[in-house]
Structure formats: structure tokens, C-alpha cells
Design a protein around this motif. Structure first.
Motif, PDB file in Angstrom:
ATOM      1  N   ARG A  78      -8.718   5.559  -3.475  1.00 42.77           N
ATOM      2  CA  ARG A  78      -9.538   5.451  -2.720  1.00 42.77           C
ATOM      3  C   ARG A  78     -10.430   5.848  -1.752  1.00 42.77           C
ATOM      4  NH1 ARG A  78     -10.622   0.925  -4.773  1.00 42.77           N
ATOM      5  NH2 ARG A  78     -11.991  -0.513  -4.508  1.00 42.77           N
ATOM      6  N   ASP A  79      -9.532   4.801  -1.285  1.00 41.34           N
ATOM      7  CA  ASP A  79      -9.877   4.740   0.493  1.00 41.34           C
ATOM      8  C   ASP A  79      -9.095   4.813   1.611  1.00 41.34           C
ATOM      9  OD1 ASP A  79      -8.292   2.740  -0.602  1.00 41.34           O
ATOM     10  OD2 ASP A  79      -9.305   0.980  -0.079  1.00 41.34           O
ATOM     11  N   LEU A  80      -7.541   5.048   1.061  1.00 34.05           N
ATOM     12  CA  LEU A  80      -6.917   6.005   2.133  1.00 34.05           C
ATOM     13  C   LEU A  80      -6.305   7.675   1.764  1.00 34.05           C
ATOM     14  CD1 LEU A  80      -4.811   2.537   1.830  1.00 34.05           C
ATOM     15  CD2 LEU A  80      -6.520   3.668   3.757  1.00 34.05           C
ATOM     16  N   PRO A  81      -5.633   8.182   3.235  1.00 32.59           N
ATOM     17  CA  PRO A  81      -4.487   9.190   2.941  1.00 32.59           C
ATOM     18  C   PRO A  81      -3.323   8.781   2.136  1.00 32.59           C
ATOM     19  CG  PRO A  81      -5.193   8.850   5.367  1.00 32.59           C
ATOM     20  CD  PRO A  81      -5.785   7.652   4.682  1.00 32.59           C
ATOM     21  N   PRO A  82      -3.252   9.869   1.343  1.00 40.59           N
ATOM     22  CA  PRO A  82      -2.493   9.427   0.265  1.00 40.59           C
ATOM     23  C   PRO A  82      -1.298   9.826   0.708  1.00 40.59           C
ATOM     24  CG  PRO A  82      -2.384  11.855   0.486  1.00 40.59           C
ATOM     25  CD  PRO A  82      -3.390  11.112   1.113  1.00 40.59           C
ATOM     26  N   PHE A  83      -0.658   8.454   0.038  1.00 46.42           N
ATOM     27  CA  PHE A  83       1.334   8.202   0.857  1.00 46.42           C
ATOM     28  C   PHE A  83       2.078   9.338  -0.195  1.00 46.42           C
ATOM     29  CE2 PHE A  83       5.719   6.898  -0.712  1.00 46.42           C
ATOM     30  CZ  PHE A  83       6.377   6.776   0.194  1.00 46.42           C
TER      31      PHE A  83
ATOM     32  N   GLU B 129      -1.617  -0.835  -6.568  1.00 48.72           N
ATOM     33  CA  GLU B 129      -2.180  -0.276  -5.193  1.00 48.72           C
ATOM     34  C   GLU B 129      -0.728  -0.199  -4.465  1.00 48.72           C
ATOM     35  OE1 GLU B 129      -6.789   0.292  -6.269  1.00 48.72           O
ATOM     36  OE2 GLU B 129      -6.866  -0.935  -4.580  1.00 48.72           O
ATOM     37  N   ILE B 130      -0.521   0.009  -3.460  1.00 51.19           N
ATOM     38  CA  ILE B 130       0.576  -0.121  -2.526  1.00 51.19           C
ATOM     39  C   ILE B 130      -0.157   0.383  -1.406  1.00 51.19           C
ATOM     40  CG2 ILE B 130       3.074   0.086  -1.606  1.00 51.19           C
ATOM     41  CD1 ILE B 130       3.342   0.177  -4.482  1.00 51.19           C
ATOM     42  N   VAL B 131       0.447  -0.520   0.061  1.00 51.29           N
ATOM     43  CA  VAL B 131      -0.141   0.549   1.078  1.00 51.29           C
ATOM     44  C   VAL B 131       0.584   0.695   1.937  1.00 51.29           C
ATOM     45  CG1 VAL B 131      -1.815  -0.016   3.292  1.00 51.29           C
ATOM     46  CG2 VAL B 131      -2.891  -0.621   1.329  1.00 51.29           C
ATOM     47  N   ASP B 132       0.783   1.630   2.912  1.00 51.31           N
ATOM     48  CA  ASP B 132       1.918   2.309   3.469  1.00 51.31           C
ATOM     49  C   ASP B 132       1.635   1.990   5.289  1.00 51.31           C
ATOM     50  OD1 ASP B 132       4.245   2.444   4.243  1.00 51.31           O
ATOM     51  OD2 ASP B 132       5.052   4.220   3.921  1.00 51.31           O
ATOM     52  N   TYR B 133       1.961   1.626   6.239  1.00 55.76           N
ATOM     53  CA  TYR B 133       1.608   1.588   7.297  1.00 55.76           C
ATOM     54  C   TYR B 133       2.939   1.517   8.459  1.00 55.76           C
ATOM     55  CZ  TYR B 133       2.314  -3.074   6.744  1.00 55.76           C
ATOM     56  OH  TYR B 133       3.312  -4.305   5.905  1.00 55.76           O
ATOM     57  N   PRO B 134       2.522   1.893   9.376  1.00 54.16           N
ATOM     58  CA  PRO B 134       4.308   1.735  10.880  1.00 54.16           C
ATOM     59  C   PRO B 134       4.476   0.667  10.599  1.00 54.16           C
ATOM     60  CG  PRO B 134       2.688   3.235  11.660  1.00 54.16           C
ATOM     61  CD  PRO B 134       2.298   2.973  10.510  1.00 54.16           C
ATOM     62  N   GLY B 135       5.592   0.040  11.021  1.00 55.19           N
ATOM     63  CA  GLY B 135       5.811  -1.672  10.461  1.00 55.19           C
ATOM     64  C   GLY B 135       5.373  -1.796  12.415  1.00 55.19           C
ATOM     65  N   GLU B 136       5.304  -1.063  13.637  1.00 59.82           N
ATOM     66  CA  GLU B 136       5.213  -1.479  14.371  1.00 59.82           C
ATOM     67  C   GLU B 136       3.568  -2.664  14.339  1.00 59.82           C
ATOM     68  OE1 GLU B 136       6.881   1.642  15.682  1.00 59.82           O
ATOM     69  OE2 GLU B 136       5.510   1.364  14.028  1.00 59.82           O
ATOM     70  N   TRP B 137       2.815  -2.313  13.632  1.00 56.65           N
ATOM     71  CA  TRP B 137       1.291  -2.439  13.432  1.00 56.65           C
ATOM     72  C   TRP B 137       1.404  -3.722  13.628  1.00 56.65           C
ATOM     73  CZ3 TRP B 137      -2.007   2.441  11.260  1.00 56.65           C
ATOM     74  CH2 TRP B 137      -1.620   3.551  11.865  1.00 56.65           C
TER      75      TRP B 137
ATOM     76  N   LYS C 221      11.476   9.946   5.566  1.00 57.31           N
ATOM     77  CA  LYS C 221      11.160   9.872   6.934  1.00 57.31           C
ATOM     78  C   LYS C 221      10.252   8.473   7.524  1.00 57.31           C
ATOM     79  CE  LYS C 221      10.530  14.391   7.857  1.00 57.31           C
ATOM     80  NZ  LYS C 221       9.305  15.660   8.179  1.00 57.31           N
ATOM     81  N   PRO C 222       9.847   8.542   8.425  1.00 60.48           N
ATOM     82  CA  PRO C 222       9.575   6.777   8.860  1.00 60.48           C
ATOM     83  C   PRO C 222       8.426   6.753   8.529  1.00 60.48           C
ATOM     84  CG  PRO C 222      11.585   7.411   9.750  1.00 60.48           C
ATOM     85  CD  PRO C 222      11.407   8.347   9.410  1.00 60.48           C
ATOM     86  N   THR C 223       7.950   5.715   8.650  1.00 62.53           N
ATOM     87  CA  THR C 223       6.097   5.505   8.416  1.00 62.53           C
ATOM     88  C   THR C 223       5.263   6.401  10.011  1.00 62.53           C
ATOM     89  OG1 THR C 223       6.154   4.398   6.173  1.00 62.53           O
ATOM     90  CG2 THR C 223       3.749   4.807   7.357  1.00 62.53           C
ATOM     91  N   ASP C 224       4.584   7.453  10.215  1.00 63.90           N
ATOM     92  CA  ASP C 224       3.952   6.930  11.509  1.00 63.90           C
ATOM     93  C   ASP C 224       2.167   6.880  11.075  1.00 63.90           C
ATOM     94  OD1 ASP C 224       3.429   9.605   9.954  1.00 63.90           O
ATOM     95  OD2 ASP C 224       4.478  10.441  11.889  1.00 63.90           O
ATOM     96  N   ARG C 225       1.688   6.660  10.184  1.00 62.46           N
ATOM     97  CA  ARG C 225       0.279   6.673   9.538  1.00 62.46           C
ATOM     98  C   ARG C 225       0.030   5.722   8.688  1.00 62.46           C
ATOM     99  NH1 ARG C 225      -1.184  10.019   5.349  1.00 62.46           N
ATOM    100  NH2 ARG C 225      -0.169  10.525   4.813  1.00 62.46           N
ATOM    101  N   LEU C 226      -1.554   5.311   8.297  1.00 61.63           N
ATOM    102  CA  LEU C 226      -1.818   4.473   7.451  1.00 61.63           C
ATOM    103  C   LEU C 226      -1.783   5.460   6.010  1.00 61.63           C
ATOM    104  CD1 LEU C 226      -2.631   1.571   6.535  1.00 61.63           C
ATOM    105  CD2 LEU C 226      -5.292   2.748   7.501  1.00 61.63           C
ATOM    106  N   SER C 227      -1.300   4.813   5.128  1.00 64.53           N
ATOM    107  CA  SER C 227      -1.304   5.994   3.065  1.00 64.53           C
ATOM    108  C   SER C 227      -1.405   5.081   2.006  1.00 64.53           C
ATOM    109  CB  SER C 227      -0.380   6.995   3.707  1.00 64.53           C
ATOM    110  OG  SER C 227       1.051   6.416   3.156  1.00 64.53           O
ATOM    111  N   GLY C 228      -1.584   5.030   1.614  1.00 64.04           N
ATOM    112  CA  GLY C 228      -1.558   4.447  -0.096  1.00 64.04           C
ATOM    113  C   GLY C 228      -1.342   5.359  -1.329  1.00 64.04           C
ATOM    114  N   LEU C 229      -0.887   4.412  -2.300  1.00 54.67           N
ATOM    115  CA  LEU C 229      -1.015   5.001  -3.196  1.00 54.67           C
ATOM    116  C   LEU C 229      -1.349   4.543  -4.431  1.00 54.67           C
ATOM    117  CD1 LEU C 229       1.958   3.833  -5.263  1.00 54.67           C
ATOM    118  CD2 LEU C 229       3.579   5.275  -3.077  1.00 54.67           C
TER     119      LEU C 229
END
Length: 476
Positions: A88-93, A144-152, A111-119
Motif C-alpha cells: 500500500r505504501d510503495l510503488p510496485p516491484f 512484505e518485501i522492500v527493494d531499493y538500490p544497494g547504494e542507499w 535489471k538492477p534496482t534503481d528505485r524504491l519499490s515493494g511487493l
């Protein structure tokens, strides 16, 4: 009151503010009834550690759970249905697109993650608890799983720094022999700089660009992991360019004069920490219940002792940025803490099965500083060697009367199907002779096709054990 007392007071009020913010979010979740039946899983990994692949394969196997024989809810035939639902609170992975890419006739890595997303995966299951079956036999749970760029990820420790401690640490890193050539251009600009001089927008931009170039070189050309600030290597997501117009500075004993280059950099660092890093942490990282920490052990060994230490330090620094510990149901609702974690060495399919025990043991040694921290906080942990998607087959060959376990797979560098002996892992930290002998030459393989249907168990290594360790008790 001196500067030190001011900083201590500020830290105390910041900590109290964070706790109040966590309580507010917890009460909101409790009021909406969403926290009772969910687990927010932190898949934590440095850049190129396999976060996106693992997230994709976890989603695939939870949606088609016949390939998870060691996940208790599947093994005990208690799983009734699963489905992918919006978080509910993140763009879709992009789970469906990533699964389709791995399932294609010529599979490709996501593709490598370049933004915040979740499923979120909704699981309908029957409880295995005898008393629970009498009260409420069928239950729902959301993973619930959150994906994000590793640099962050490496930005999180900045929450514990002010500009002076950040600068001191960055200067120490840049002085390491492996980093000195990459830092030479930036350090040359600093050599003639007076941080107490009046602000100069053009000079400040040159300094920030030189520091960013240094970080890019460390990451892209040298393969180092400890990169701070993370948004300096990916500015596309920073809307206000001023937030990344600073760099570490050599520090004098006293405060910077108002309007000086040092004062302007200090203010921008604090804005970056408070407006980007703190908001990211409060909205996402402070709310995790369970954690999987991924480590690309083989690449760290391939690149040598400096990279191995760099990865080890990065993991220990990142782990200290999370909240750990057990508590009552009420306190976990209101101020969530991670109460269980799993350290996982990825690419277990890139070595022979006989080497998996050594891989696990070496990872245990590597993450010892991190695991000590979590154990003292009351969060148990496990260590596993895994492969989210198996890229090789094991074949036996005979050489000079000795039977060897070799791997058959398509090499990334050539695109050709190859049979090779992958080499062996040390069960302990490598000795100097290990590094000097060129012993570590582990190869990268292209993905095998992700099977659909009932052949899923053969497509991974211990993915079901990873899930059982991380969330199995939540589906009991």
C-alpha cells in the motif's frame, strides 16, 4: 554549553523524536488492523549482492510453492493459496516482468534496482497449532518485501554522524593504499583549499564533482562497496542538486565561520542526512520485522584482501543501523524491531556442493562482528549458503584417477556452455599465500531458465530453508 554538549543534546532529542514517530506509526497500523497478520522482510545486501534476483525468486516460489519442500507450511500441506497484492505504501516491484524474463527461452537476469519499490504476497494457510485450529483454523498472512538500490544502504550509518565525523571517516578511507589513486584528483583540489574561506559556488561544485568521481571510480572500476554518500553515485533521484553539493573536508579545531565553504558544506550534509537518509529510514527501514543479509562472498574473494575487508566492514556498519531485539506483541506493534535474521552467502551454485560447508563457515567468520551485535540485542541468527536460481549443473569427471565435482554452465564472459572445476574455498580466513597464489578465480554463469510448475525445487539451493529460517514461525 559547548559544541559537544549541544551535539549530545541534539542526538538525545533526535532519538526521542524517532521513538515518538515509531509509536505514532505503530498506533496507526494497530488502528487499521494491518499489523496483526504481516511480516515486513528486509532483504539487505550491498550493490550486486543479488537482492533483486532473490526478491524475484522468493515471489515466484511463494506464488508456485511446490518448489519449497523445507518450508514447513508447504511440507505439512497447510498452504491453501497465495497471491500477489499491492504494497500500500510503495510503488510496485516488477515481479511479474522479472519472473517472465527468467522464465523465457533465453533467460535474462532482472535489471538492477534503481528505485524504491515493494511487493506483498498474501498467504492463506491452515495453522499447525492444535489449539489454534479450534479457534481459527484458516488464517491470512502478508509477506512484505522492500527493494531499493544497494547504494542507499550505506547511507544509513550517516544518521549517527555529524559533518566532522563523516569527514574524518571519509579521509581515513581515502588514505588507504587501494583508494589513494582514485582519490588523487579530489585530494589535489583539497590541498589548496581553505575551508574557512567565503563560499564560492563554482569551487564548491568542482569539489563535489571530484568527490563524486572518486566514489564512482571506487565502485565501478575497483569494485569497492563502502561508498558514502550513496546518492553521489546516482544523482538521478535527487531533485535538489544542492543536497549533493558537498564533500568531506580537512577539519580545523574550531567551528567554520558563517558563510564559509566549510559552513555551507556542513549545512548541506545535515540537510542530506535529515531530508533524504532519515526520511528513507523512518518510512522504510525502521519498520522491518525480519532480515535477510546477502553477501557475495565469491566476488569478494576474487577481488583480493582489500575488497574482502571492505565488504566485511560494510556489512558490519550496515547491520548496526537496524533495530534488533525481541519484545512483547504490543511493543513490537508500536516500535518494530528485527527479532530474527539470516546471513546468506549467495552464488552457492558457482561452487561444488562439497564446498558449501566451507562457504557457510567462512561466512560465519566474516560476519562475526555483525552477529555479535545482533546477539547482544536479543535477535537470533542463522547462516546459509544459497542460490536463488541455480545457474549450473554438477557433473563428475575423472582426472589422474581422482573424481572431481565440476560445474556445467554458460559462462557470462563467453556465452559458451562450459564444464570446469570451480576451485575450493578455505574454511577459515584466507592466509597471505592464498591471496598471492591466485587461488580464487570463481567464474560468473548466466541464468538457467526458471521452471514453472512442479520442478521448482531443483532450480534453487536452500531457498526454502532461507524462508523457513526467516518467516517459518509466522506461518505456524
Amino acid at each position: 554549553m559547548d559544541d559537544r554538549n549541544l551535539r549530545l543534546g541534539g542526538s538525545l532529542f533526535t532519538a526521542i523524536g524517532d521513538e515518538i514517530d515509531g509509536l505514532r506509526r505503530g498506533l496507526t497500523d494497530l488502528a487499521t488492523g494491518m499489523v496483526r497478520d504481516r511480516t515486513r522482510l528486509a532483504i539487505t545486501g550491498l550493490r550486486r549482492s543479488g537482492k533483486t534476483v532473490l526478491t524475484t525468486c522468493l515471489a515466484h516460489h511463494l506464488l508456485e510453492p511446490s518448489g519449497l519442500p523445507f518450508l514447513s507450511v508447504v511440507a505439512e500441506n497447510r498452504l491453501d493459496a497465495t497471491r500477489l497484492v499491492p504494497l500500500r505504501d510503495l510503488p510496485p516491484f516488477p515481479a511479474e516482468a522479472a519472473i517472465a524474463g527468467l522464465s523465457a527461452a533465453e533467460p535474462v537476469w532482472p535489471k538492477p534496482t534503481d528505485r524504491l519499490s515493494g511487493l506483498s504476497i498474501e498467504i492463506l494457510y491452515r495453522t499447525g497449532n492444535r489449539i489454534g485450529r479450534l479457534i481459527d483454523p484458516t488464517r491470512r498472512h502478508f509477506i512484505e518485501i522492500v527493494d531499493y538500490p544497494g547504494e542507499w544502504l550505506l547511507d544509513l550509518p550517516l544518521l549517527e554522524h555529524d559533518f566532522r565525523t563523516f569527514s574524518a571517516q571519509a579521509m581515513t578511507l581515502a588514505d588507504r593504499p587501494i583508494r589513494q589513486p582514485a582519490a588523487a584528483g579530489w585530494r589535489a583540489l583539497l590541498a589548496g583549499l581553505d575551508p574557512t574561506a567565503p563560499g564560492d559556488a563554482a569551487l564548491e561544485r568542482r569539489l563535489a564533482d571530484a568527490y563524486s568521481t572518486y566514489l564512482h571510480t571506487c565502485q565501478e572500476e575497483m569494485g569497492l562497496s563502502f561508498i558514502q554518500p550513496g546518492r553521489f553515485v546516482d544523482r538521478t533521484r535527487v531533485l535538489d542538486e544542492e543536497l549533493v553539493t558537498f564533500c568531506p573536508l580537512p577539519l580545523a579545531s574550531g567551528p567554520f565561520p558563517p558563510g564559509s565553504i566549510g559552513a555551507r558544506f556542513e549545512a548541506r550534509f545535515e540537510r542530506y542526512r535529515d531530508e533524504i537518509v532519515k526520511e528513507f529510514y523512518r518510512s522504510n527501514f525502521s519498520r522491518f520485522d525480519r532480515q535477510i543479509v546477502l553477501v557475495d562472498l565469491l566476488t569478494a574473494l576474487n577481488r583480493g584482501p582489500d575488497h574482502f575487508i571492505d565488504v566485511q566492514e560494510s556489512i558490519a556498519t550496515v547491520v548496526r543501523s537496524f533495530r534488533y531485539g525481541s519484545g512483547s506483541i504490543l511493543t513490537n506493534w508500536l516500535t518494530p524491531r528485527i527479532d530474527r535474521l539470516v546471513f546468506a552467502a549467495t552464488k552457492a551454485d558457482h561452487i561444488a556442493p562439497s564446498q558449501h560447508a566451507a562457504m557457510k563457515q567462512l561466512l560465519e567468520i566474516m560476519v562475526a562482528p555483525s552477529s555479535r551485535h545482533t546477539r547482544f540485542s536479543g535477535a537470533p541468527h542463522e547462516v546459509l549458503a544459497v542460490a536463488a536460481l541455480r545457474s549450473t549443473d554438477v557433473v563428475r569427471t575423472e582426472l589422474h584417477g581422482q573424481v572431481l565435482s565440476c560445474l556445467k554452465g554458460r559462462l557470462v564472459e563467453t556465452g559458451q556452455e562450459t564444464v570446469l572445476f570451480p576451485g575450493e574455498l578455505p574454511p577459515d580466513l584466507p592466509e597471505p599465500d592464498d591471496w598471492n597464489s591466485g587461488r580464487f578465480r570463481f567464474r560468473d554463469f548466466a541464468p538457467r531458465r526458471l521452471p514453472r510448475g512442479r520442478n521448482g525445487a531443483s532450480s534453487h539451493i536452500r531457498l526454502d530453508q532461507l524462508l523457513e529460517a526467516a518467516i517459518g514461525d509466522r506461518l505456524a
